[in-house]
Design a protein around this motif. Structure first.
Motif, PDB file in Angstrom:
ATOM      1  N   ILE A 265      53.490  46.149  53.578  1.00  0.00           N
ATOM      2  CA  ILE A 265      52.645  45.914  54.795  1.00  0.00           C
ATOM      3  C   ILE A 265      50.716  46.064  54.002  1.00  0.00           C
ATOM      4  CG2 ILE A 265      52.074  47.265  56.627  1.00  0.00           C
ATOM      5  CD1 ILE A 265      54.744  47.516  56.973  1.00  0.00           C
ATOM      6  N   TYR A 266      51.220  47.252  52.955  1.00  0.00           N
ATOM      7  CA  TYR A 266      49.603  47.386  52.850  1.00  0.00           C
ATOM      8  C   TYR A 266      48.952  46.474  51.991  1.00  0.00           C
ATOM      9  CZ  TYR A 266      52.158  52.461  52.883  1.00  0.00           C
ATOM     10  OH  TYR A 266      52.453  53.562  53.439  1.00  0.00           O
ATOM     11  N   ALA A 267      50.282  45.758  50.985  1.00  0.00           N
ATOM     12  CA  ALA A 267      49.082  44.396  50.181  1.00  0.00           C
ATOM     13  C   ALA A 267      48.512  43.575  51.624  1.00  0.00           C
ATOM     14  CB  ALA A 267      50.359  44.106  49.915  1.00  0.00           C
ATOM     15  N   HIS A 268      49.101  43.639  52.112  1.00  0.00           N
ATOM     16  CA  HIS A 268      48.607  42.299  53.140  1.00  0.00           C
ATOM     17  C   HIS A 268      47.750  43.006  53.921  1.00  0.00           C
ATOM     18  CE1 HIS A 268      52.390  40.422  53.256  1.00  0.00           C
ATOM     19  NE2 HIS A 268      52.017  39.387  53.853  1.00  0.00           N
ATOM     20  N   ILE A 269      47.353  44.911  53.954  1.00  0.00           N
ATOM     21  CA  ILE A 269      46.315  45.044  54.843  1.00  0.00           C
ATOM     22  C   ILE A 269      44.915  44.870  54.099  1.00  0.00           C
ATOM     23  CG2 ILE A 269      44.967  47.066  55.310  1.00  0.00           C
ATOM     24  CD1 ILE A 269      47.298  48.352  56.349  1.00  0.00           C
ATOM     25  N   GLY A 270      44.805  44.196  52.857  1.00  0.00           N
ATOM     26  CA  GLY A 270      44.333  44.367  52.020  1.00  0.00           C
ATOM     27  C   GLY A 270      44.977  44.191  50.478  1.00  0.00           C
ATOM     28  N   THR A 271      43.439  42.973  49.337  1.00  0.00           N
ATOM     29  CA  THR A 271      43.998  43.901  47.294  1.00  0.00           C
ATOM     30  C   THR A 271      43.251  45.752  47.529  1.00  0.00           C
ATOM     31  OG1 THR A 271      43.983  41.524  47.068  1.00  0.00           O
ATOM     32  CG2 THR A 271      43.470  42.873  45.274  1.00  0.00           C
ATOM     33  N   ASP A 272      42.596  45.599  48.174  1.00  0.00           N
ATOM     34  CA  ASP A 272      41.953  47.232  47.791  1.00  0.00           C
ATOM     35  C   ASP A 272      43.367  48.341  48.222  1.00  0.00           C
ATOM     36  OD1 ASP A 272      41.318  45.968  50.458  1.00  0.00           O
ATOM     37  OD2 ASP A 272      39.541  47.425  50.139  1.00  0.00           O
ATOM     38  N   SER A 273      43.492  48.082  49.241  1.00  0.00           N
ATOM     39  CA  SER A 273      44.331  48.661  50.294  1.00  0.00           C
ATOM     40  C   SER A 273      45.643  49.013  49.171  1.00  0.00           C
ATOM     41  CB  SER A 273      44.147  48.329  51.340  1.00  0.00           C
ATOM     42  OG  SER A 273      43.510  48.188  52.386  1.00  0.00           O
ATOM     43  N   ILE A 274      46.237  47.978  48.487  1.00  0.00           N
ATOM     44  CA  ILE A 274      47.369  47.985  47.915  1.00  0.00           C
ATOM     45  C   ILE A 274      47.081  48.559  46.547  1.00  0.00           C
ATOM     46  CG2 ILE A 274      47.668  45.842  46.840  1.00  0.00           C
ATOM     47  CD1 ILE A 274      50.918  48.067  47.901  1.00  0.00           C
ATOM     48  N   ALA A 275      45.863  48.171  45.733  1.00  0.00           N
ATOM     49  CA  ALA A 275      45.482  49.038  44.731  1.00  0.00           C
ATOM     50  C   ALA A 275      45.097  50.436  44.811  1.00  0.00           C
ATOM     51  CB  ALA A 275      43.614  48.287  44.524  1.00  0.00           C
TER      52      ALA A 275
END
Length: 454
Positions: A265-275
């Motif tokens: 779910i975090y990764a689908h928010i955005g690449t900067d989010s999962i990073a």
């Protein structure tokens, strides 16, 4: 808060003899893991995301292995309390077989279909390509990791932690040095980027198993027996062990899938989010080193006491460790709060990525004490006391009825920033704390598993 037990030198000595080596081992692990992320982080946010998502496979594997081996180590801790060695060998054999079977499944997935696995987390083609190259290499060491994990769990349960520290720390240092050389092409080595990090990691885990076996046999430990004797158990005993261990395995399975769902779910928010989530996780790992030592020491001491039929002492040990852990967690949370700017500056991040890191660390620091409380009760009481079925039900309900729905709603319905979604997920920890406290006070978690007349 009554801390008068701090004057009990016998209790503190036993606790620290077990906790300090485990915490040191965890500190080295978390520190070098942070260094790995910092090194790969110089390659950009996509590389950080690829490493973090690839390690979700390892995360699920290691939790399942922890479920298998710690579930069975409940028995070895209690047999050690009775001073019986032969049953410990047999439980180790069961643990080796079970852990290896689990690792084989993950090896096949990581080496044959890494793109499919990573596609669950992200649609970013660059991240999937980088992550797949990493998984295809490290996947070959999952079985050695499983064997080492089985030995480490038993060594801890019989209070021979020094050997596990020597093997693991040596392997971690080796993997970090080799990874550094291969990521950036230092010392005449080729610059392989993310693949270099994978080769370093795989080499380190293989070395850990080799060192562990050498130490077990050269130091003439209780496990230094003919390995064939480990597998001479009868099926009725195996069934008895599995009855307690399987809920622990299921617990780790549902929990790890829940955590990896959060990360998807975090990764689908955005690449900067999962990073940012991956960076926050490395800091959380550092912050948790003290608690890993305290929680696991509590589990060993509780298991030993139950095996020796000293149940009141087992209850009191959990209460004391719980108070110590919460006090440490508050202090560490304050330190993390003031280090947010420093940590964000260590990585090559976009302005939004740096802001996410700072806010995630704020949330994590604020609620670290609740996570420590839950960890102590879960590992030090419920699992060590053989109350694995109740722990399973509690974990499934908290994650899948509270945590995952909250994360989904925050990300896909309300479209909140990643740190608000992370805060919503923590609601499951708060709910779990109330249930954990009630179960601890009831004493229903105390189960004597080895003083049974056949």
């Amino acid at each position: 808060m009554n801390l008068s037990f701090l004057r009990d030198r016998t209790f503190l000595r036993e606790l620290l003899v077990i906790a300090i080596p485990i915490s040191f081992q965890q500190l080295i692990n978390a520190s070098l893991n942070m260094i790995d992320v910092i090194m790969v982080g110089q390659l950009g946010e996509s590389a950080i995301a690829a490493l973090g998502l690839s390690n979700q496979v390892f995360f699920v594997l290691i939790l399942l292995l922890f479920g298998v081996t710690s579930g069975m180590a409940i028995f070895t801790a209690q047999f050690w309390g009775k001073h019986e060695i032969e049953p410990i060998h047999k439980v180790l054999g069961m643990s080796l077989i079970s852990a290896t079977c689990v690792a084989l499944i993950f090896t096949l997935g990581a080496t044959l279909i890494p793109e499919t696995i990573l596609g669950f987390y992200t649609n970013d083609i660059e991240v999937i390509d980088l992550g797949s190259s990493y998984l295809r290499i490290v996947g070959f060491t999952y079985i050695p990791i499983a064997i080492a994990t089985a030995y480490i769990a038993v060594l801890r349960s019989i209070q021979l932690i020094r050997l596990t520290v020597i093997a693991t720390v040596s392997a971690l240092i080796f993997k970090t040095i080799l990874g550094y050389g291969l990521i950036f092409g230092i010392g005449g080595l080729p610059a392989l980027g993310v693949r270099g990090a994978a080769i370093g990691t795989a080499s380190g885990w293989a070395l850990e198993l080799v060192l562990l076996l050498i130490l077990i046999y050269t130091q003439k430990t209780p496990l230094a027996a003919n390995p064939l004797t480990f597998f001479s158990f009868d099926m009725s005993f195996f069934g008895r062990v599995l009855k307690t261990a399987l809920p622990a395995v299921a617990n780790e399975l549902f929990w790890s899938i829940g955590i990896t769902t959060y990360n998807a779910i975090y990764a689908h928010i955005g690449t900067d989010s999962i990073a940012a989530i991956n960076i926050n996780a490395t800091i959380e790992g550092l912050g948790f080193v003290v608690f890993m030592g305290l929680g696991n020491a509590c589990a060993v001491m509780v298991g030993n006491r139950i095996g020796a039929k000293r149940e009141d002492e087992a209850f009191e040990i959990v209460r004391r460790v719980m108070l110590l852990g919460v006090a440490f967690a508050v202090a560490i949370g304050v330190v993390i709060f003031f280090l947010r700017e420093v940590v964000a500056g260590l990585y090559d991040l976009s302005p939004s990525g740096a802001h996410n890191v700072r806010m995630l660390m704020l949330v994590m620091a604020s609620f670290l004490w609740i996570r420590m409380f839950n960890f102590t009760v879960f590992i030090g009481a419920l699992r060590a006391g053989g109350d694995t079925r109740f722990a399973l039900i509690m974990e499934i309900c908290s994650i899948w009825l509270i945590g995952v729905p909250a994360a989904y709603a925050g990300a896909f319905i309300f479209h909140l920033p990643v740190y608000w979604v992370y805060l919503m997920v923590i609601m499951e920890e708060i709910a779990k704390a109330f249930v954990s406290w009630w179960r601890f006070k009831s004493r229903r978690w105390i189960h004597d598993l080895v003083n049974i007349t056949e």
